[in-house]
Enzyme design. Structure first.
Site, short mmCIF file in Angstrom:
data_model
loop_
_atom_site.label_atom_id
_atom_site.label_comp_id
_atom_site.label_asym_id
_atom_site.label_seq_id
_atom_site.Cartn_x
_atom_site.Cartn_y
_atom_site.Cartn_z
N SER A 106 0.84 -1.20 0.00
CA SER A 106 0.00 0.00 0.00
C SER A 106 0.87 1.25 0.00
O SER A 106 1.91 1.29 0.64
CB SER A 106 -0.89 0.00 1.25
OG SER A 106 -1.48 1.27 1.44
N TYR A 129 -2.29 5.74 -5.14
CA TYR A 129 -3.37 6.72 -5.31
C TYR A 129 -2.78 7.89 -6.08
O TYR A 129 -1.58 8.16 -5.97
CB TYR A 129 -3.87 7.25 -3.96
CG TYR A 129 -4.63 6.26 -3.11
CD1 TYR A 129 -5.92 5.87 -3.46
CD2 TYR A 129 -4.07 5.74 -1.94
CE1 TYR A 129 -6.62 4.97 -2.66
CE2 TYR A 129 -4.77 4.85 -1.15
CZ TYR A 129 -6.04 4.46 -1.51
OH TYR A 129 -6.74 3.58 -0.73
N THR A 155 -5.27 2.48 -7.80
CA THR A 155 -6.61 2.43 -7.19
C THR A 155 -7.47 3.53 -7.79
O THR A 155 -7.12 4.71 -7.70
CB THR A 155 -6.52 2.58 -5.66
OG1 THR A 155 -5.75 1.49 -5.14
CG2 THR A 155 -7.90 2.54 -5.03
N LYS A 230 -7.20 -0.98 -10.52
CA LYS A 230 -7.82 -1.67 -9.38
C LYS A 230 -9.09 -0.93 -8.95
O LYS A 230 -9.03 0.22 -8.54
CB LYS A 230 -6.82 -1.72 -8.22
CG LYS A 230 -7.36 -2.34 -6.93
CD LYS A 230 -6.26 -2.37 -5.86
CE LYS A 230 -6.73 -2.97 -4.56
NZ LYS A 230 -7.66 -2.09 -3.82
N HIS A 254 -12.88 -2.37 -3.11
CA HIS A 254 -12.07 -1.78 -2.03
C HIS A 254 -12.43 -2.41 -0.68
O HIS A 254 -12.51 -1.74 0.35
CB HIS A 254 -12.31 -0.26 -1.98
CG HIS A 254 -11.13 0.53 -1.49
ND1 HIS A 254 -10.41 1.35 -2.31
CD2 HIS A 254 -10.55 0.62 -0.26
CE1 HIS A 254 -9.43 1.93 -1.60
NE2 HIS A 254 -9.49 1.49 -0.36
#
Length: 369
Positions: A106, A129, A155, A230, A254
């Site tokens: 992440s 992100y 994402t 994603k 998510h």
């Protein structure tokens, strides 16, 4: 007491972790309907096992974006793993390498890309992100590349954070002794004003709400790494992902933490697979807790699955050993499911090995009274 399945780790994690931390990992958005549905939907798919097939040898290996891995079960990105265990992402990275599979780190990790790379060799993806300041994005991507990460998982379902009521009630903040390590040593521009404890909420506020397909194209101009999109759950977006040069799609809601009342990912999977028309691989995350779930996803056309919460809960319970155990349990269950279904390799797993609730009567045996 011996732990015999993945779900038992969640109960242990709930006992061990502070309520604020457990709730952060475990909860979903609003009514949490999708959170339950991600799991429940798997139970509406039944097996059509084939018998009298020699299953002495079962091959679970597969190739993902050109990388050979031991099984189609990979680790999804989950934020702030040091809240679960002091070794956090280090432990997860080592467990993934030992299992011969892929870990996705992440961006909001409590260990940096460099720290994770330092744990030793392994195939790792970096979840990203897109922030308002594209310079921050470029710096993160550069660092992931330099640290030897092999792909970017972009994402796309989070222009804003979902409403997670448990976090609101608990007034969730990153514990003061932890920090979002990937943002250390990055020129954050205006972001510098935030102190560590406020950094997580500040960083969340920096996610760009204007993110669009043109940014997927822009990302390809700054990196040669393959980009997995994603957060796709419709055929329309699957087609757009293919058109915009995505290397793969991750069907994801998510972990049911964004928009409630979206379908379970296993329910959305087939639509996305059909739309992708085999041009790029389609993966799934969300609700995978058993080897049987993995088989069902592959039968519906997934190239592999990612697991998130099982990793965090096993990490909380037993650290690196826990994550290793979860990966081994899922592997063993998946191998057994393949054997009992009459499949010796992943390519033998087909749609005919399952019957789903939504299949018409023609494709399901009708019980005679």
């Amino acid at each position: 007491m011996e732990i015999t399945n993945v779900n038992e780790y969640e109960a242990i994690a709930k006992q061990k972790l502070p309520k604020m931390v457990y709730d952060y990992y475990a909860s979903g958005a609003e009514d949490q309907w999708t959170l339950a549905e991600n799991r429940n939907a798997f139970s509406r798919i039944l097996f059509r096992p084939r018998i009298l097939i020699d299953v002495t040898n079962i091959d679970m290996t597969t190739t993902i974006l050109g990388f050979k891995i031991s099984m189609p079960i990979m680790i999804a990105p989950t934020a702030m793993q040091k809240m679960a265990h002091p070794e956090g992402e280090y432990a997860t990275a080592r467990a993934a390498s030992a299992a011969g599979t892929i870990m996705t780190l992440s961006s909001w990790a409590t260990s940096s890309v460099e720290e994770v790379a330092s744990t030793g060799p392994g195939i790792r993806f970096f979840q990203l992100y897109v922030y308002k300041d594209r310079n921050v994005v470029a710096q993160l991507v550069r660092r992931a590349e330099r640290a030897g990460f092999k792909a970017i998982a972009l994402t796309v379902d989070t222009p804003r954070l979902g409403r997670r009521e448990a976090d609101i009630k608990n007034r969730f903040v990153l514990p003061p002794f932890l920090t979002l390590k990937n943002f250390e040593g990055i020129d954050l521009g205006k972001m510098d004003k935030a102190n560590d404890s406020g950094l997580s909420s500040y960083v969340a506020g920096q996610i760009d709400r204007s993110l669009s397909w043109k940014d997927v194209a822009w990302l390809q101009t700054i990196t040669s790494l393959p980009i997995l999109v994603k957060g796709v759950i419709t055929a329309e977006d699957a087609r757009l992902a293919v058109q915009h040069g995505a290397a793969g799609i991750i069907v994801s809601n998510h972990g049911a933490r964004q928009l409630d009342y979206v379908p379970a990912t296993i329910m959305a999977l087939e639509e996305v697979v059909k739309a992708a028309q085999g041009r790029i691989p389609v993966f799934l995350d969300g609700g995978v807790r058993r080897g049987t779930d993995v088989f069902k996803a592959l039968a519906l056309g997934a190239a592999g699955v990612f697991i998130g919460r099982p990793v965090v809960f096993s990490l909380a319970a037993e650290g690196e050993a826990g994550v290793k155990k979860v990966l081994q349990m899922m592997r063993d269950e998946f191998e057994l499911t393949m054997a009992l279904s009459g499949c010796r390799s992943l390519k033998e797993i087909s749609r005919s090995h399952i019957a789903a609730d939504w299949d018409g009567p023609s494709s399901r045996a009708v019980a005679r009274l």
